[in-house]
Design an enzyme around this catalytic site. Structure first.
Site, PDB file in Angstrom:
ATOM      1  N   GLY A 249      15.349  -2.814   7.712  1.00 36.22           N
ATOM      2  CA  GLY A 249      14.453  -1.722   7.356  1.00 36.22           C
ATOM      3  C   GLY A 249      14.431  -1.503   5.855  1.00 36.22           C
ATOM      4  N   SER A 250      13.947  -0.361   5.449  1.00 31.90           N
ATOM      5  CA  SER A 250      13.859  -0.030   4.027  1.00 31.90           C
ATOM      6  C   SER A 250      15.226   0.352   3.471  1.00 31.90           C
ATOM      7  CB  SER A 250      12.887   1.135   3.832  1.00 31.90           C
ATOM      8  OG  SER A 250      13.424   2.323   4.407  1.00 31.90           O
ATOM      9  N   VAL A 253      16.188   3.811   4.634  1.00 32.56           N
ATOM     10  CA  VAL A 253      16.760   3.795   5.983  1.00 32.56           C
ATOM     11  C   VAL A 253      18.186   3.258   5.944  1.00 32.56           C
ATOM     12  CG1 VAL A 253      16.595   2.683   8.249  1.00 32.56           C
ATOM     13  CG2 VAL A 253      14.550   3.630   7.179  1.00 32.56           C
ATOM     14  N   GLY A 254      18.408   2.227   5.161  1.00 31.17           N
ATOM     15  CA  GLY A 254      19.740   1.633   5.069  1.00 31.17           C
ATOM     16  C   GLY A 254      20.789   2.603   4.556  1.00 31.17           C
ATOM     17  N   GLU A 271      19.933  -5.303   6.321  1.00 26.07           N
ATOM     18  CA  GLU A 271      18.904  -6.173   5.737  1.00 26.07           C
ATOM     19  C   GLU A 271      17.775  -5.264   5.274  1.00 26.07           C
ATOM     20  OE1 GLU A 271      19.301  -9.150   5.072  1.00 26.07           O
ATOM     21  OE2 GLU A 271      20.905  -9.858   6.400  1.00 26.07           O
ATOM     22  N   CYS A 305      10.151  -8.829   3.967  1.00 21.33           N
ATOM     23  CA  CYS A 305      11.154  -8.403   2.988  1.00 21.33           C
ATOM     24  C   CYS A 305      11.324  -9.469   1.910  1.00 21.33           C
ATOM     25  CB  CYS A 305      12.485  -8.099   3.678  1.00 21.33           C
ATOM     26  SG  CYS A 305      13.092  -9.436   4.713  1.00 21.33           S
TER      27      CYS A 305
END
Length: 523
Positions: A249-250, A253-254, A271, A305
Site C-alpha cells: 500500500g501507500s 498506510v505503511g 511494500e 509501485c
C-alpha cells in the site's frame, strides 16, 4: 483515441470463474461462509458498469476464519515441506488452466490492459514454480563451535498464521508472492484483499478450492476475508494470533500498519510507495531508454509501485529525448482494457482521476510545465470517466509534488549535467524502491550499482524500473518500508529462525572460556 465498445458485453469469463451476481466474502479454503455484511458493488473502470457484488465478511466471519487458520497451522506445519510443495505445484497448474479468464477479470475489474492481466496471472504461476523448488531448499547453516565435541547450526521453523493485505493495482499476484511462499514454509494464510478488487480475490479462491479438497488440505490453510475496514480494520493488524502481516500500500498506510503491529512486537513486511527514476545518460542507447521509459511510465496507467515517475536526462540530449518521448506518447492507444490493441487502460476509479488532475495543478503552481497530455477523456467509449491522457511535465526535483508518489501516469523530466548530480537527484526523494540507468559507460553503470550509487532496493542497468522477475527479492528502502517478497531468500521472513547447539561430549564447557565449577564434575 476512439475505442471499440463490443468488449463491454464479452464477459463470459465471469461464468467460467463462478462469479455470480452476489458472492460470499469469506472462505476457509474449502468451505465458503454465508457472509452477512453490507453488499459491496464492484464497477469496472472500463465502462462504469456493475460487474457483481460481494456480501462482505464481518468480524464474526473473521473470527471463524482465524479459528480455523490457527487450528490448521498445528497440522500443516508438520506436513513435510516437499509435500506442501506438491500442493503448490497443483495450484500452479490450476492457475494455468484459468489464466485467460482470471487475467480477463483482473483487467476488467482493475483496468490494466489485457496483456498485463495475463502477465499478472503468469506471475502467480511463476512464483508457484519457484515455491515448489523452494520446498526442498529451506536451508539452514552449520557453523563451528569453539567448544570441543559441540555442533552448531541454525534452522527455520514455520511461523504461524500470516496475514496478507493486498492493494488494488495487483489484485492477485501480490497474494501469490506471499501465500505460495508462506505455504511451503508451513504457515497458514489469511488474505484481506483491496475493497476495489474483491472479485478477483474471490475468483482465485474458487480456482484453488478444488486442489485443496482433492488433497485433503486442512480447512483454514488458505483463507479469505473480503471485507472493508468498516468490518475488518485495525483489529486485524492488532491480532496477536498473526505473527506476521504483509502489507502492500501507500507509505501513509505503511506507517499506520507499522505502528499497530509494532506495538504488539509483531513482524511486518511493508511494500510501500515508490518514486522511481531512470537516469538517461548521453552514453546510453536512447532507443532502448525511450522504450523502457514509455513502458515504465504508462504500464498499468502509472499505477505500479515500480512505475517510472522521474526521468533524469543529461542536459546535452534533453531536448532530443523529450521530443522523441512526446512523439511516442502521441501514438499510444487509450481504450478498453480488454481490447488487445489498447496500450493505456483506465485509472482504477474517479478518485484516482482527481489525484491525477490535482497533481497537475500543483506542478504548475510550483513552477513546472506540462509539455504533453493530462486531459481527462470524455465521450463515446469513455463514459466511466476514468480514462486520461498520460502526462509529461518538466519540473525540478525539489518540488513538493515531485517528492510525493502520485499513483497516476505522470512522468517528470529533470535535467542533469554530471553523474554526481544525477545520483544526488536520484536519491533525493523519501522513497527507495526501484531505479535504473541507461548507459554503455561502465564507469557510470558500476558507480550506479555501488555503495555511493542508487539507494533503492532494486537497481537496474539498461532495463526499466518495472517488470521485475520473481526470482529476485522484491522491495525497497526508506519510505518504501524495507520489506522483501517473492524470490531469493525472502522466504526467511515467513519462518522463525532457531540456533541449535548440541553437546556430544561428557563435559559441560562454557563459551568464552568461562569457569563455573561449583561442584564435582564426576558426580
Amino acid at each position: 483515441m476512439n475505442q471499440k465498445t463490443n468488449y463491454n458485453n464479452n464477459i463470459d469469463f465471469l461464468e467460467k470463474l463462478d462469479i455470480s451476481e452476489i458472492n460470499k466474502g469469506a472462505t476457509t479454503g474449502t468451505s465458503w461462509i454465508d457472509t452477512k455484511g453490507e453488499l459491496l458493488h464492484s464497477y469496472s473502470p472500463a465502462n462504469g458498469q456493475l460487474i457483481a457484488s460481494v456480501a462482505q465478511a464481518t468480524w464474526d466471519d473473521y473470527e471463524t476464519v482465524m479459528e480455523k487458520a490457527t487450528a490448521a497451522f498445528k497440522t500443516w506445519r508438520m506436513v513435510p515441506a516437499p509435500k506442501r510443495g506438491e500442493i503448490v505445484r497443483q495450484i500452479g497448474n490450476r492457475l494455468r488452466e484459468y489464466k485467460e479468464p482470471l487475467g480477463s477479470l483482473v483487467s476488467y475489474e482493475m483496468g490494466k490492459i489485457y496483456q498485463e492481466g495475463l502477465g499478472e496471472v503468469q506471475e502467480m504461476i511463476d512464483i508457484a514454480d519457484f515455491a515448489v523448488g523452494l520446498s526442498r531448499q529451506l536451508y539452514g547453516s552449520t557453523m563451528h563451535s569453539e567448544r570441543e565435541r559441540h555442533r552448531m547450526y541454525d534452522q527455520y521453523h514455520p511461523l504461524g498464521v500470516v496475514g496478507v493485505i493486498s492493494a488494488f493495482n495487483f489484485p492477485v499476484a501480490v497474494w501469490a508472492w506471499n501465500a505460495l511462499i508462506a505455504l511451503v514454509c508451513g504457515d497458514t494464510i489469511v488474505w484481506k484483499p483491496s475493497s476495489k478488487v474483491m472479485l478477483s480475490a474471490i475468483a482465485v479462491h474458487k480456482i484453488i478450492e478444488k486442489v485443496l479438497r482433492e488433497n485433503d488440505v486442512p480447512e483454514g490453510v488458505l483463507s479469505l476475508v473480503a471485507g472493508s475496514s468498516k468490518y475488518i480494520g485495525d483489529d486485524f493488524l492488532a491480532d496477536k494470533r498473526i505473527p506476521l502481516v504483509s502489507v502492500t500500500g501507500s507509505t501513509r498506510v505503511g506507517r499506520h500498519v507499522s505502528k499497530i503491529v509494532g506495538e504488539r512486537l509483531g513482524k511486518s513486511i511493508l511494500e510501500l510507495g515508490g518514486n522511481n527514476a531512470i537516469i538517461v545518460s548521453q552514453f546510453g542507447n536512447l532507443n532502448m531508454a525511450l522504450r523502457a521509459s514509455l513502458f515504465g511510465a504508462i504500464a498499468t496507467s502509472g499505477q505500479r509501485c515500480t512505475s517510472t515517475r522521474r526521468l533524469l536526462i543529461h542536459d546535452c540530449i534533453f531536448d532530443k529525448f523529450t521530443t522523441k518521448l512526446i512523439d511516442a506518447y502521441k501514438q499510444l492507444k487509450i481504450g478498453h482494457p480488454l481490447d488487445p490493441e489498447t496500450i493505456v487502460g483506465p485509472l482504477v476509479d474517479k478518485d484516482a482521476v482527481r489525484a491525477f488532475k490535482d497533481a497537475q495543478e500543483q506542478i504548475v503552481k510550483e513552477g513546472g510545465k506540462i509539455v504533453y497530455g493530462g486531459q481527462v477523456l470524455e465521450g463515446a467509449g469513455y463514459e466511466s470517466g476514468c480514462y486520461v491522457v498520460p502526462c509529461i511535465a518538466e519540473v525540478q526535483n525539489h518540488y513538493h509534488i515531485v517528492q510525493e508518489e502520485t499513483f497516476a501516469p505522470i512522468l517528470y523530466l529533470i535535467k542533469y549535467k554530471t553523474m554526481d548530480e544525477a545520483i544526488e537527484l536520484h536519491n533525493a526523494v523519501p522513497q527507495g524502491l526501484s531505479s535504473a540507468i541507461f548507459s554503455r559507460n561502465i564507469l557510470e553503470t558500476e558507480r550506479f550499482l555501488s555503495h555511493e550509487g542508487s539507494d533503492c532496493g532494486i537497481a537496474n542497468v539498461n532495463i526499466a524500473t518495472n517488470g521485475a522477475e520473481i526470482g529476485g527479492a522484491f522491495g525497497g528502502e526508506k519510505d518504501t518500508g524495507g520489506g522483501r517478497e517473492s524470490g531469493s531468500d525472502a522466504w526467511k521472513a515467513y519462518m522463525r529462525r532457531q540456533t541449535n547447539t548440541i553437546n556430544f561430549s561428557t563435559n559441560l564447557p562454557l563459551a568464552q572460556g568461562i569457569k563455573f565449577d561449583t561442584f564435582d564434575n564426576e558426580s
